[in-house]
Design a protein around this motif. Sequence first.
Motif, short mmCIF file in Angstrom:
data_model
loop_
_atom_site.label_atom_id
_atom_site.label_comp_id
_atom_site.label_asym_id
_atom_site.label_seq_id
_atom_site.Cartn_x
_atom_site.Cartn_y
_atom_site.Cartn_z
N GLU A 167 12.47 76.87 53.14
CA GLU A 167 13.66 76.03 53.35
C GLU A 167 14.08 76.06 54.82
N GLN A 168 14.02 77.27 55.40
CA GLN A 168 14.39 77.40 56.81
C GLN A 168 13.40 76.65 57.70
N LEU A 169 12.11 76.71 57.33
CA LEU A 169 11.07 76.01 58.11
C LEU A 169 11.25 74.50 58.03
N LYS A 170 11.64 74.01 56.86
CA LYS A 170 11.82 72.57 56.69
C LYS A 170 13.06 72.08 57.44
N GLY A 171 13.88 73.02 57.95
CA GLY A 171 15.02 72.61 58.76
C GLY A 171 16.34 72.67 58.04
N GLU A 214 19.91 72.16 60.01
CA GLU A 214 20.83 71.07 59.69
C GLU A 214 22.27 71.59 59.55
N GLU A 215 22.41 72.70 58.84
CA GLU A 215 23.73 73.27 58.62
C GLU A 215 24.35 73.72 59.95
N TYR A 274 23.15 78.47 53.07
CA TYR A 274 23.92 79.42 53.89
C TYR A 274 23.48 80.86 53.66
N TYR A 275 22.41 81.07 52.88
CA TYR A 275 21.85 82.42 52.73
C TYR A 275 21.03 82.75 53.98
N ILE A 276 21.69 83.03 55.08
CA ILE A 276 20.92 83.40 56.27
C ILE A 276 20.27 84.77 56.04
#
Lengths: 436, 436
Positions: free
Chosen positions: B146-150, B154-155, B367-369
């Motif tokens: 999800e992080q790789l897809k951006g 975006e957030e 938002y789960y960083i």
Amino acid sequence: MIIAALASAPGKAGISVIRLSGNDTIKTVKEYLSIEEKLHEIVYNKLYLTDFLNEGEFIDQVTVAFFKEGHSYTGEESAEIFCHGSPIIVRKILEALYLEKNIREAKPGEFTEKRFMNGKMDLVQAEAVIDLINSESDAAYISSTEQLKGGLSEELKKINAMLIELMSILELELDFADEDLDFTPNDEITGKIDIAVEVINKFIQGYQKGRIFRDGIKVALVGDVNVGKSSLMNAFLKSDRVIVTDIAGTTRDVIEEKIEVNGYLLRIFDTAGIRETEDIIENEGISRSRRIIEEADIVLHVIDSTDPSEDEYAGNVIKVYNKTDLEDVIIDENSVKISCKTGSGIEELKHKIVKNVIDEELTYRPYYISNVRHLNILKETVSQLEQAKMSIQQGQNNEVVIVDMRQALDTLGEITGETTSMDIINNIFGSFCIGK
Amino acid sequence: MIIAALASAPGKAGISVIRLSGNDTIKTVKEYLSIEEKLHEIVYNKLYLTDFLNEGEFIDQVTVAFFKEGHSYTGEESAEIFCHGSPIIVRKILEALYLEKNIREAKPGEFTEKRFMNGKMDLVQAEAVIDLINSESDAAYISSTEQLKGGLSEELKKINAMLIELMSILELELDFADEDLDFTPNDEITGKIDIAVEVINKFIQGYQKGRIFRDGIKVALVGDVNVGKSSLMNAFLKSDRVIVTDIAGTTRDVIEEKIEVNGYLLRIFDTAGIRETEDIIENEGISRSRRIIEEADIVLHVIDSTDPSEDEYAGNVIKVYNKTDLEDVIIDENSVKISCKTGSGIEELKHKIVKNVIDEELTYRPYYISNVRHLNILKETVSQLEQAKMSIQQGQNNEVVIVDMRQALDTLGEITGETTSMDIINNIFGSFCIGK
């Protein structure tokens, strides 16, 4: 059935490669790709950038290439998927693929087995593929590359042709046995058999060198306790991978380390010091040491120059006088002076080991066979040719001789795969890694 | 300068991949290929079958693909070489390439660093690449994908936009400070800051779950000696990887094992039984155990049902009553009955662990960083926003508030790479593997 497997090494990396082969590979793989619609007309050998989806769910961004039947590694319709080098992604892609009815996990060596079965390489070349992957020295690389390129296969074809020529002479004489023809004299035929045997024997004799090209030189370090065998091992490795202490009997098990000298792999076995001991574990080590010494290509008998032993070892032995920084010694041509402490003599010793066992130059010959399977087949072929020769000399009729010759030809054919049983073929490919 | 490295995992395999990137990659690589002449007009993204030669000497039969500047992973002109998965061939090809003046070995993460530098992904996405490769569970895979897809990028852009809007209000007022305009009331501005802080705090609070998605749940096995901690570990693993004996104090060091439950990684630490002992090594083990317990997300207090301990552990504890095949016990909701011998209760316990720490469903939120670097930057941003708010409340003029706001914006930009120092960037890519 389509086979699929990870073809690159397992582990975390930039890229991993998944390989598929079999009828309908393209049709089946396409359905997993986000660019499916664009693929109504496939360009072969092209890398397509696409998402890999499992039932519409994104798995990874990958590149995919398709290969046409007859123009792929296996000879079948094939595909390769290049994904992120993440074990979990590889697992997810393979799991998605294995859910297909017509895709299953490839067996070890199955891609190369298909290549062999589809006549794109013979068995000798297929065996060279796994040797190439496993090669750990320049010598092993050269030997397997030459074999893969077909060098040995060509030589075997020549031997095969010699035997077929002999067969045709014998068969011709059989066909015209009742007629009044000039038959080839028996001693001319046995002479031709002798020539074939001589050629084959050259290969059999080449095995010793071929084995060293492929597997390296087995070096056994022997000598009394505390003469510095482990220190010599360390000097070879220029590192401290072996535990060295002053306590007698530290090296209780056989330790193997590998170095490369002049392109040859040296497999150095540090053996337990051979001495009387009550220690059961140490005794087990000593008995292993004895086996190592028997199997070694060369034995390094390490001697403490300050307290030289009178022991003698049988076989191909170099006497290595250690601690010559403390005490000088007079040596003969089968001996070397070294000092593990100062490093003197170590390089000389390395080269002496190679020279002692094989030409120091890395000169490969096509008759340096390296595979014990090939060796045994060639030995069997020779024995069958000698049987044929004996049949001729005993005055047996041509039918009997032809049966002997046919056996020799069939035996020879087992090397390249023409007459090899499926059991043996499965056995060979079973030793491959998965994905090759 | 062209960079080159092995991009697939090191080791023996069917295929290995070597990757190159930089100006003149194609021109330089072509010279090593037997099909050089055919390559006067390159087709990009096509797999060419060719021999790889070093000064005319055959090294391997390979496939090679070329990628156009702007259309490659790095954004530069690039090539990929697919050779036999033999470490010696990889070495020979790389050695041949490194002899070129304009080719050098790639540094860890340098291909992805170029991708970032060329604006093809931001720093958050680049960090996701290495997380993806390292992911060991479905949760880690989902979070990094999800992080790789951006998703996270975006957030962060939304938060950035909120701060920029605030900035523009403040700057507008500064520009027209002398004129008789209706200024935005202070409490409206501090209200907007509060909203921004609230949004950022949601991400800060999400870290706890994000960390568990990425790194898994840390589980500490504690309890008296001989209550069955190592047996429970084995029951988890359904294997015998941990040595279990009847001698008290067998487990002297902390052992970590990993299992996956509901897609989450459980990192289970089998600690030394905590007891009074004279054994120095065991005491060291016990002090390590105490640290593990402090850091654990959950503590499994294993209790022998036939001889229950009265000890209490602090923190998030599940009491695990073992040996319930021998003795039944009455438990409360924070306890589980198991028997390592019969296997009863083990599955229930696994799920109780997950439920206790995170939602059992694998539901990822943007938002789960999961990166502690992001966490610290967001905390810093909040503190600078609060500084800005305080400046407003103290009646400071807009110049001061704008400085505070600018700081907050710069800090936030460090996450995606807009304002990140080269030191930090190098540090991030330095943790990558070579060839990525």
